[in-house]
Design an enzyme around this catalytic site. Structure first.
Site, PDB file in Angstrom:
ATOM      1  N   CYS A 102       1.088  -1.354   0.059  1.00 37.63           N
ATOM      2  CA  CYS A 102      -0.080  -0.112   0.481  1.00 37.63           C
ATOM      3  C   CYS A 102       0.673   1.748  -0.192  1.00 37.63           C
ATOM      4  CB  CYS A 102      -1.286  -0.159   1.073  1.00 37.63           C
ATOM      5  SG  CYS A 102      -0.490  -0.236   2.575  1.00 37.63           S
ATOM      6  N   HIS A 116      -5.783   1.916  -3.678  1.00 34.26           N
ATOM      7  CA  HIS A 116      -5.515   0.888  -2.598  1.00 34.26           C
ATOM      8  C   HIS A 116      -4.697   0.126  -3.166  1.00 34.26           C
ATOM      9  CE1 HIS A 116      -7.496  -1.469   0.038  1.00 34.26           C
ATOM     10  NE2 HIS A 116      -8.805  -1.214  -1.545  1.00 34.26           N
ATOM     11  N   HIS A 129      -2.533   1.182   7.439  1.00 33.63           N
ATOM     12  CA  HIS A 129      -2.854   1.261   5.692  1.00 33.63           C
ATOM     13  C   HIS A 129      -2.710   2.324   4.776  1.00 33.63           C
ATOM     14  CE1 HIS A 129      -3.998  -0.531   2.452  1.00 33.63           C
ATOM     15  NE2 HIS A 129      -5.295  -0.404   2.067  1.00 33.63           N
TER      16      HIS A 129
END
Length: 305
Positions: free
Chosen positions: A210, A275, A263
C-alpha cells in the site's frame, strides 16, 4: 564479486533489488530474487500465498535499476545499505536494509550525474537497449525507473546507467517534470495498476504494497515522500474528511483509529479509495465510506501536491 567501498555510494544494477531485513531472512525459495540478472517472474511464480504472507518481517522495500544507495558495510556476499531516495522511519532521510552485493555496482560515472536531467520510465515495464538499432533489449526495467539523460534522438533517450550508456524508447519514458504533480494525475497513474497483485515491500511493476504504491506514484512526478504509511502521515499536513480532494493520501489505524497506522491509499472525490489491499488481493478502487472496516479506522489524510 563487485568491490564496494564501506561508506561509499553504489547503484542497483538489476531491474528490482529486494531489500531484506537481514541476510538470514532469505529463504531457499527466494534465490531467484537474489540473482543478477534478477528473476522476478520466477520468484513470484514459485511462491504460494503463504510464502508471500511470510515476506512480512523479511522484506522491507525494493530499489529499482540505477537507484543510488549508501553502503554501510559488506559482510560476505551481502551489503548493508541505505536507500537514499526513500525516507525512512521517524524522519530518517534514507531506508536501511540488506541487498546482495551481486546486485550492486560502483558505477562512478553515475556519481557525476546528481545534477543531470532525468528520464523516468512511464511504461509499466520497458526494454533498455545497448544500441538503438538493436531489436533485443539488454534489460527490461520497471515503471518509475529514473536514469540521467545524456542525449536524445527523435525516437530514443540516451541515458546513463550502471552498465554504461543505454537507450530507452521515447514511447516508454519522458523527461522528469514533463507532467505536473496534481491530484488528478496521481490517481490517473495509480489507476494504471488496478488488477496488479499486492506484494509486501513492493515498489515496482512486479507488485506494490500500500505505501509502496503511494511512494512510487509520487516519485514518478518527482515528489519524494516517505516509504512507509505511518511516516507518510507524519510528514504531510493533516486533512480532515471534509478537506479531502482527489489525489490526497488517506490513512487507517488499528484499534478503530486509535492504534498504529497500518494502511494508506489514494482518495478519489465521491468517497472512493484506490489502494493495494493485502496479500492475495490486487490494486483496486472501492467505496470507502461504505466499507465494513475503513470508516472506523480512518485517521485522516494528507496532501503532497
Amino acid at each position: 564479486m563487485t568491490y564496494l567501498e564501506t561508506g561509499g555510494y553504489a547503484y542497483v544494477k538489476v531491474a528490482v533489488a529486494t531489500v531484506w531485513r537481514q541476510p538470514e531472512a532469505v529463504r531457499e525459495k527466494d534465490r531467484p530474487a537474489l540473482s543478477c540478472p534478477v528473476d522476478m517472474d520466477g520468484w513470484l511464480a514459485a511462491m504460494t500465498h503463504d510464502d508471500k504472507l511470510d515476506l512480512l518481517g523479511r522484506v522491507d522495500t525494493q530499489c529499482l535499476y540505477g537507484e543510488k544507495v549508501l553502503v554501510k558495510q559488506v559482510v560476505n556476499e551481502w551489503a548493508q545499505i541505505e536507500a537514499l531516495s526513500q525516507p525512512g522511519n521517524s524522519g530518517a532521510q534514507s531506508y536501511p536494509g540488506w541487498v546482495p552485493v551481486a546486485q550492486l555496482t560502483r558505477a562512478k560515472e553515475l556519481d557525476k550525474a546528481d545534477y543531470m536531467e532525468m528520464v523516468v520510465v512511464t511504461s509499466v515495464k520497458a526494454p533498455i537497449y545497448q544500441d538503438p538499432g538493436l531489436q533485443q533489449p539488454a534489460l527490461v526495467v520497471s515503471y518509475n525507473t529514473q536514469l540521467p539523460l545524456v542525449d536524445e534522438t527523435d525516437s530514443f533517450y540516451q541515458v546513463r546507467t550502471p552498465d554504461g550508456e543505454r537507450w530507452v524508447k521515447k514511447s516508454d519514458g519522458e523527461r522528469c517534470g514533463q507532467r505536473a504533480l496534481t491530484g488528478e494525475n496521481l490517481v490517473e497513474e495509480a489507476s494504471r495498476f488496478i488488477g496488479f497483485e499486492y506484494l509486501w515491500g513492493g515498489t515496482s511493476a512486479w507488485g506494490f504494497d500500500c505505501s509502496g504504491l503511494a511512494h512510487t506514484i509520487h516519485k514518478r512526478f518527482g515528489k519524494i515522500v516517505p516509504r512507509d504509511a505511518g511516516d507518510q502521515f507524519s510528514y504531510g499536513t493533516p486533512l480532515s474528511r471534509e478537506e479531502l480532494r482527489t489525489g490526497d493520501l488517506v490513512f487507517f489505524a488499528h484499534d478503530e483509529g486509535k492504534g498504529s497506522i497500518h494502511h494508506v491509499g489514494f482518495y478519489i472525490e465521491g468517497g472512493k479509495l484506490l489502494h493495494a489491499p493485502k496479500t492475495g488481493k490486487s490494486v483496486e478502487i472501492i467505496d470507502l465510506w461504505n466499507h465494513d472496516l475503513f470508516p472506523k479506522e480512518f485517521v485522516g489524510g494528507c496532501r503532497f501536491f
